[in-house]
Design a protein around this motif. Structure first.
Motif, PDB file in Angstrom:
ATOM      1  N   GLU A 143       0.875  -1.306   0.120  1.00 56.19           N
ATOM      2  CA  GLU A 143      -0.125   0.020  -0.008  1.00 56.19           C
ATOM      3  C   GLU A 143       0.937   1.291   0.084  1.00 56.19           C
ATOM      4  O   GLU A 143       1.885   1.302   0.621  1.00 56.19           O
ATOM      5  N   LEU A 144       0.398   2.300  -0.486  1.00 53.11           N
ATOM      6  CA  LEU A 144       0.835   3.731  -0.358  1.00 53.11           C
ATOM      7  C   LEU A 144      -0.073   4.568   0.426  1.00 53.11           C
ATOM      8  O   LEU A 144      -1.226   4.724   0.047  1.00 53.11           O
ATOM      9  N   ARG A 145       0.437   4.964   1.566  1.00 51.78           N
ATOM     10  CA  ARG A 145      -0.348   5.424   2.702  1.00 51.78           C
ATOM     11  C   ARG A 145       0.301   7.050   2.967  1.00 51.78           C
ATOM     12  O   ARG A 145       1.567   7.054   3.167  1.00 51.78           O
ATOM     13  N   CYS A 146      -0.547   8.114   2.745  1.00 50.04           N
ATOM     14  CA  CYS A 146       0.058   9.191   3.071  1.00 50.04           C
ATOM     15  C   CYS A 146      -0.473   9.710   4.602  1.00 50.04           C
ATOM     16  O   CYS A 146      -1.649   9.449   4.847  1.00 50.04           O
ATOM     17  N   ARG A 155      -1.841  15.230  -2.985  1.00 54.93           N
ATOM     18  CA  ARG A 155      -2.957  14.854  -3.710  1.00 54.93           C
ATOM     19  C   ARG A 155      -2.356  14.267  -4.728  1.00 54.93           C
ATOM     20  O   ARG A 155      -3.272  13.516  -5.561  1.00 54.93           O
ATOM     21  N   ALA A 204       5.079   1.472  -4.929  1.00 53.33           N
ATOM     22  CA  ALA A 204       3.948   0.885  -4.400  1.00 53.33           C
ATOM     23  C   ALA A 204       3.545  -0.466  -4.917  1.00 53.33           C
ATOM     24  O   ALA A 204       3.665  -0.316  -6.080  1.00 53.33           O
ATOM     25  N   SER A 213     -10.185   8.636   1.233  1.00 56.42           N
ATOM     26  CA  SER A 213      -9.524   9.223   0.123  1.00 56.42           C
ATOM     27  C   SER A 213      -9.353  10.601   0.275  1.00 56.42           C
ATOM     28  O   SER A 213      -9.777  11.189   1.095  1.00 56.42           O
ATOM     29  N   ILE A 229      -0.423  11.692  -4.908  1.00 57.63           N
ATOM     30  CA  ILE A 229       0.156  10.463  -4.763  1.00 57.63           C
ATOM     31  C   ILE A 229      -0.796   9.637  -4.073  1.00 57.63           C
ATOM     32  O   ILE A 229      -0.728   8.424  -4.025  1.00 57.63           O
ATOM     33  N   ALA A 230      -1.705  10.461  -3.651  1.00 60.16           N
ATOM     34  CA  ALA A 230      -2.763   9.718  -2.447  1.00 60.16           C
ATOM     35  C   ALA A 230      -3.557   8.726  -2.828  1.00 60.16           C
ATOM     36  O   ALA A 230      -4.146   9.001  -3.877  1.00 60.16           O
ATOM     37  N   ARG A 231      -3.638   7.679  -2.258  1.00 61.22           N
ATOM     38  CA  ARG A 231      -4.621   6.722  -2.624  1.00 61.22           C
ATOM     39  C   ARG A 231      -5.659   6.739  -1.090  1.00 61.22           C
ATOM     40  O   ARG A 231      -6.821   7.029  -1.248  1.00 61.22           O
ATOM     41  N   THR A 232      -4.731   6.491   0.077  1.00 61.21           N
ATOM     42  CA  THR A 232      -5.535   6.494   1.142  1.00 61.21           C
ATOM     43  C   THR A 232      -4.828   7.569   2.156  1.00 61.21           C
ATOM     44  O   THR A 232      -3.432   7.562   2.007  1.00 61.21           O
ATOM     45  N   THR A 290       5.215   6.348  -6.338  1.00 60.30           N
ATOM     46  CA  THR A 290       4.127   5.680  -6.780  1.00 60.30           C
ATOM     47  C   THR A 290       4.576   4.408  -7.266  1.00 60.30           C
ATOM     48  O   THR A 290       3.902   3.355  -7.297  1.00 60.30           O
TER      49      THR A 290
END
Length: 259
Positions: A45-48, A223, A207, A242, A225-228, A204
């Motif tokens: 996962e990619l998480r911010c 914004r 991930a 999101s 790169i965000a997925r969650t 990105t």
């Protein structure tokens, strides 16, 4: 080169996330830096992670990487590996890499040598540099050089790189250790617009092969790169979802985005 020491058991993600942070609290002189924090990160996962200063973002990373011991709570790598029972170096070698905000590359060595040293971080500097790489190791360095877009700078001294390039090199050094989780602290601070775009593309692209946790204040970058997105406030999760959901959350607007 000897392989990195492994945990006495594999990282088990068959039944859920790769990282569990459950009910974690940390106090410093009466101030609760983390307050019953629970966070779950899936494999790949990619998480911010965002939030105002003092929200607990750095302390959270310190707990995950073994730098700070919590007053209460649990932190697990997969379902079975208790990170709170391990030392900082064991966690780093076992598959959790952390990139601090300020790059910590070896500036007098070449980009290539920095990556070679990172690949064998459990060995001495000179024994590593005097060691002859095999084909697989050379291929891995070439792969990472391409990924971080520093192939043309491979023999250049790391100290001569731009700020953004040093950040990419440090990410590359972490990748040489084949981490399952990457913690990246404010990766685009001080970067040019072009460097920021390239950093977004790099993170990105990572991930899927790695779980990537990005702590950042630059909302335009988040914004992109965000997925969650997880919003921390006063040591707890204020909101999660999101970017659209976060941007329209009245609580988030009040304590953070409205600043």
């Amino acid at each position: 080169m000897q392989p990195r020491p492994a945990f006495d058991q594999p990282v088990d993600t068959r039944k859920g996330p790769i990282l569990y942070v459950e009910g974690v609290s940390v106090s410093f002189d009466g101030f609760k830096a983390l307050n019953n924090l629970s966070l779950y990160i899936n494999d790949g996962e990619l998480r911010c992670i965002i939030g105002p200063n003092g929200a607990g973002k750095t302390t959270m990373m310190d707990v995950i990487t073994g730098k700070t011991r919590p007053d209460q709570g649990q932190v697990y790598f997969g379902q079975t590996i208790n990170l709170l029972a391990l030392q900082e170096h064991e966690i780093a070698r076992g598959g959790i890499g952390r990139k601090f905000q300020k790059p910590t590359v070896l500036e007098t060595l070449s980009v290539y040598d920095n990556l070679e040293l990172a690949m064998a971080s459990n060995k001495g500097v000179w024994s590593c540099l005097l060691h002859t790489l095999n084909g697989e190791q050379r291929d891995r360095i070439a792969e990472v050089l391409h990924l971080i877009r520093l192939t043309a700078q491979a023999r250049q001294q790391a100290g001569a790189l731009s700020h953004g390039q040093k950040q990419w090199l440090e990410i590359g050094m972490l990748l040489m250790q084949n981490p399952r989780i990457l913690l990246v602290d404010e990766p685009v601070a001080g970067m040019t617009g072009e460097e920021t775009e390239r950093t977004a593309e790099l993170l990105t692209s990572l991930a899927g092969r790695h779980a990537v946790i990005v702590v950042e204040h630059d909302m335009a970058f988040v914004r992109s790169i965000a997925r969650t997105v997880t919003v921390l406030h006063q040591g707890s999760v204020l909101a999660e979802g999101s970017m659209d959901k976060i941007q329209n959350d009245p609580k988030v607007i009040e304590v953070y985005l409205g600043e």
